[in-house]
Write a protein that holds these residues in place. Structure first.
Motif, PDB file in Angstrom:
ATOM      1  N   SER A  68      57.541  -7.128 -13.335  1.00  0.00           N
ATOM      2  CA  SER A  68      56.456  -6.566 -12.537  1.00  0.00           C
ATOM      3  C   SER A  68      55.102  -7.030 -13.076  1.00  0.00           C
ATOM      4  CB  SER A  68      56.515  -5.035 -12.570  1.00  0.00           C
ATOM      5  OG  SER A  68      57.743  -4.577 -12.057  1.00  0.00           O
ATOM      6  N   ARG A  76      58.459   2.139 -12.309  1.00  0.00           N
ATOM      7  CA  ARG A  76      57.944   1.321 -11.205  1.00  0.00           C
ATOM      8  C   ARG A  76      58.562   1.698  -9.876  1.00  0.00           C
ATOM      9  NH1 ARG A  76      59.031  -2.808  -7.700  1.00  0.00           N
ATOM     10  NH2 ARG A  76      61.205  -2.996  -8.341  1.00  0.00           N
ATOM     11  N   ILE A 116      53.743   3.043 -12.003  1.00  0.00           N
ATOM     12  CA  ILE A 116      53.179   2.217 -10.945  1.00  0.00           C
ATOM     13  C   ILE A 116      53.500   2.853  -9.602  1.00  0.00           C
ATOM     14  CG2 ILE A 116      53.228  -0.052  -9.836  1.00  0.00           C
ATOM     15  CD1 ILE A 116      53.837  -1.250 -12.552  1.00  0.00           C
TER      16      ILE A 116
END
Length: 224
Positions: free
Chosen positions: A29, A129, A160
């Motif tokens: 990521s 994430r 995130i």
């Protein structure tokens, strides 16, 4: 198990069976690579990765010198992770599910909501994430209350999220704006927004659905 949780579990298992895993990324990521140094995780600590899938973020974290403890519901995802990484894991059966381990990476095939505080006691850090944005609103509240509450005091991590006009798309992934992040976690966690990026130009599938604005946000969190 609540009906909402049972339906959510079956939805994700079906996605894996059907190969509908557009959320999987072939490279680490970007916001993890950019922001992880600002998290301040202790060297050598264990990083908790909830709803891990077969994420290549796990080997990236391991390469930085951390142990990784991922939790994933779909056995197919666990099998594919180790196969694609060229690893032969040691497999053991635990009360919480099947645990596959290779080097610094341990991946539990089980229910993240079933974890207890002792299961997470060694996790001095986390990376989220694809978990909080994967859960519908009711389960996000339960996730914060039942999972994050069991992480040890002093734990630091990177979360995130995505932000888009909610009326333009049905999740998952769901839009989780900063106000909701703070509402869910601020009672126990110090939260700092590290970066917010406009990513609509890079997300064709969102544009195809008529989404007119899309941002990714990264938060540093530390448990009080």
């Amino acid at each position: 198990m609540s009906r909402e949780l049972e339906a959510d579990r079956e939805n994700w298992l079906q996605r894996w069976r059907a190969g509908q895993i557009g959320f999987h990324q072939a490279t680490p990521s970007p916001l993890l690579v950019e922001c992880w140094d600002r998290v301040g995780a202790r060297d050598g600590t264990t990083v908790f990765v909830p709803l891990a899938g077969k994420s290549v973020d796990m080997p990236w974290l391991a390469e930085q010198g951390y142990d990784v403890f991922g939790v994933e519901l779909a056995s197919l995802a666990v099998e594919q992770f180790f196969a694609e990484q060229g690893l032969e894991p040691r497999v053991s059966h635990t009360p919480k599910g099947v645990l596959s381990e290779s080097g610094p990476i341990a991946l539990l095939c089980g229910d993240v909501f079933a974890l207890d505080a002792p299961d997470l006691a060694k996790c001095g850090a986390f990376f989220d994430r694809a978990a909080v944005i994967a859960l519908p609103p009711g389960l996000r509240q339960r996730y914060a209350r039942e999972v994050y509450s069991k992480l040890p005091r002093g734990c630091v991590g990177l979360m995130i999220t995505l932000e888009y006009p909610r009326h333009e798309k049905q999740g998952p992934p769901f839009s989780v704006p900063e106000a909701e992040v703070r509402e869910l976690f601020e009672s126990d966690w110090d939260i700092e927004l590290l970066v917010r990026r406009d990513i609509l130009a890079y997300q064709q599938s969102f544009r195809d659905e008529g989404v007119t604005a899309l941002h990714a946000a990264a938060y540093r969190m530390q448990k009080r």
